[in-house]
Design an enzyme around this catalytic site. Structure first.
Site, short mmCIF file in Angstrom:
data_model
loop_
_atom_site.label_atom_id
_atom_site.label_comp_id
_atom_site.label_asym_id
_atom_site.label_seq_id
_atom_site.Cartn_x
_atom_site.Cartn_y
_atom_site.Cartn_z
N TYR A 143 43.75 34.90 -6.95
CA TYR A 143 44.19 35.72 -5.82
C TYR A 143 43.96 35.04 -4.48
O TYR A 143 44.74 35.24 -3.55
CB TYR A 143 43.45 37.06 -5.81
CG TYR A 143 44.00 38.09 -6.76
CD1 TYR A 143 43.97 37.89 -8.13
CD2 TYR A 143 44.55 39.26 -6.27
CE1 TYR A 143 44.48 38.83 -8.99
CE2 TYR A 143 45.06 40.22 -7.13
CZ TYR A 143 45.02 40.00 -8.49
OH TYR A 143 45.52 40.96 -9.35
N LYS A 193 38.56 32.65 -20.57
CA LYS A 193 39.50 31.83 -21.34
C LYS A 193 38.90 30.42 -21.36
O LYS A 193 39.49 29.44 -20.90
CB LYS A 193 40.89 31.87 -20.67
CG LYS A 193 41.99 31.22 -21.45
CD LYS A 193 42.45 32.01 -22.67
CE LYS A 193 43.48 31.22 -23.45
NZ LYS A 193 43.82 31.83 -24.75
N ASP A 226 42.61 36.95 -24.48
CA ASP A 226 43.69 37.40 -25.37
C ASP A 226 43.13 38.28 -26.49
O ASP A 226 43.69 39.33 -26.83
CB ASP A 226 44.51 36.21 -25.92
CG ASP A 226 43.65 35.06 -26.44
OD1 ASP A 226 42.41 35.10 -26.28
OD2 ASP A 226 44.22 34.11 -27.01
N ASP A 250 42.35 42.60 -13.52
CA ASP A 250 43.51 43.38 -13.06
C ASP A 250 44.32 43.84 -14.28
O ASP A 250 44.67 45.01 -14.41
CB ASP A 250 44.38 42.52 -12.14
CG ASP A 250 45.61 43.27 -11.64
OD1 ASP A 250 45.48 44.45 -11.32
OD2 ASP A 250 46.70 42.65 -11.60
N ASP A 254 44.32 47.88 -16.31
CA ASP A 254 45.50 48.75 -16.52
C ASP A 254 45.61 49.12 -18.00
O ASP A 254 45.94 50.25 -18.35
CB ASP A 254 46.80 48.04 -16.09
CG ASP A 254 47.21 48.36 -14.65
OD1 ASP A 254 46.31 48.58 -13.81
OD2 ASP A 254 48.42 48.39 -14.36
C1 IPM Z 1 44.90 46.59 -8.26
C2 IPM Z 1 46.27 46.17 -7.78
C3 IPM Z 1 46.15 45.03 -6.78
C4 IPM Z 1 45.50 43.84 -7.50
C5 IPM Z 1 47.47 44.57 -6.12
C6 IPM Z 1 48.23 45.73 -5.51
C7 IPM Z 1 47.23 43.52 -5.09
O1 IPM Z 1 47.10 45.83 -8.85
O2 IPM Z 1 44.09 46.98 -7.41
O3 IPM Z 1 44.67 46.54 -9.46
O4 IPM Z 1 46.17 43.08 -8.17
O5 IPM Z 1 44.27 43.72 -7.37
MN MN Z 2 46.22 46.25 -10.80
#
Ligand code: IPM
Ligand code: MN
Ligand code: NAD
Length: 366
Positions: A143, A193, A226, A250, A254
């Site tokens: 990032y 990884k 993975d 990240d 999710d």
């Molecule tokens: C999160 C989001 C952010 C990230 C984006 C919007 C920059 O996906 O907070 O998980 O990747 O950190």
């Molecule tokens: Mn995210």
């Protein structure tokens, strides 16, 4: 206690879930004899629209003056035509994380038994629910390393993102993970990884050395990213504390969120070393999901991630553990009593954003 916070609702569903969550937060604080002193500021696309900048100077100033930031979400199609570096995510959220050195991102993955039917995982594998937490490094890695896009003499185009990690950055996030594991089941899984990436080789070595030197009571294990992505759907209930670098965190968070029902339930706390006026960590608190443009304006977004992010704020930045518990339990009760926004209803009866928040509010006094 007076809580001075900066509220940054952001874009699309950001303001919708913030508007729904605030009265719940205020009611719980008022009942505990506390007062919320807040100001609301544009950020992301809203900042671009208001003043031409995703992170307006006045918004950053208000964050500096506050004890904590309660954030909604930013970004969306309206601003996708802008150069990438000027878009809301890269020009507002990432600079905020960097500016306040918020290197520790805590994302609790919690699936109450009552919500097992909302998970895509077969219910017999999650009969006792899921209770895990992802500790994601937030100010390093891909990032924030050098980026560039160049046209080569051949006419081809080359894009470069650089993954950089220092030992000191890995040590400080490991310390957060150790503290988290100690307060829970004393198990820590570090994800990397290391079979391919230099950063991951350093990551694995540093985490192992730190745990061996400072936390012999913690059972540490390592997994490649993975394999971790696979295990998270195969045996999600086996996870406890998961530690990982920025990009892997990240993605895995999710996945964790949906395994636990929905992105609309996943809260997060981003913390650093900076202390606020209460001598507690200054932090940014936000739903881990995005601005959900696909459902914005319909009044159907799940407000729980925003409410639970406010609970994390009370706990970490203000030490109000009782009030934080009240908020978290109220969300659990509302879900157990059958209140579902459409993302967790799966074809069953669903309620809107406001009704969900009202159901949570009604359960804060039980
Ligand atoms: C999160 C989001 C952010 C990230 C984006 C919007 C920059 O996906 O907070 O998980 O990747 O950190
Ligand atoms: Mn995210
Ligand atoms: P998203 O997280 O916004 O949405 C993914 C899916 O989850 C969508 O179907 C959405 O409807 C659903 N969802 C998310 N939150 C929900 C909620 N509270 N209630 C019900 N459903 C919910 O991801 P995306 O569509 O990839 O991104 C949209 C925009 O948000 C992009 O501009 C992205 O960069 C941005 N984003 C911002 C943040 C942030 O501000 N922290 C985080 C992630 C993505």
């Amino acid at each position: 206690m007076q809580l001075d916070i900066a509220i940054l609702p952001g874009d699309y569903i950001g303001p919708e879930v913030m508007d729904a969550a605030l009265p719940v937060l205020e009611a719980v604080l008022k009942r505990g004899g506390h007062s919320l002193n807040y100001s609301v500021h544009p950020v992301g696309g809203a900042g671009i629209d208001a003043s031409g900048k995703a992170l307006p100077d006045a918004t950053l100033e208000a964050c500096r003056a506050a004890d904590a930031i309660l954030f909604g979400s930013v970004g969306g199609p309206k601003w996708e035509h802008l150069p990438p570096a000027e878009q809301p995510e890269r020009a507002a959220l990432l600079p905020l994380r960097k500016h306040f050195k918020l290197f520790a991102n805590i994302r609790p993955g919690y699936l109450p038994k009552a919500l097992a039917d909302a998970s895509p995982i077969r219910t017999e594998r999650i009969a006792n629910g899921i209770d895990m937490v992802c500790i994601r490094e937030l100010t390093g890695g891909l990032y924030f390393g050098e980026k560039r896009t160049t046209e080569l003499p051949s006419g081809d185009i080359e894009a470069v993102d650089t993954m950089i990690y220092r030992k000191s950055e890995i040590e400080r996030i490991t310390d957060v993970a150790i503290a988290t594991a100690r307060a829970r089941g004393k198990r820590l899984l570090s994800v990397d990884k290391a079979n391919v990436l230099e950063c991951s080789v350093l990551w694995r070595k540093t985490v192992a050395a730190r745990v061996a030197a400072t936390a012999p009571d913690i059972a540490l294990s390592h997994m490649y990213v993975d394999a971790a992505a696979m295990q998270l759907v195969r045996a999600p209930a086996s996870f406890d504390v998961l530690l990982t670098e920025n990009m892997f965190g990240d993605i895995l968070s999710d996945e964790m969120a949906v395994v636990c029902g929905s992105l609309g339930m996943l809260s997060s706390a981003s913390l650093g070393d900076v202390k606020n006026s209460h001598a507690l960590p200054f932090g940014l608190y936000e739903p881990a999901g995005g601005s959900a443009p696909d459902i914005a304006g319909k009044g159907i977004a799940n407000p729980c991630a925003q409410i639970l992010s406010a609970a994390l704020m009370l706990r970490h930045s203000f030490g109000l553990n009782t009030e934080a518990d009240v908020l978290e339990n109220a969300v659990k009760k509302a879900v157990a009593d059958g209140f579902r926004t459409v993302d967790i209803a799966f074809g069953g009866k669903s309620v809107g954003t406001q009704e969900m928040a009202n159901a949570v509010l009604a359960r804060t006094s039980l």
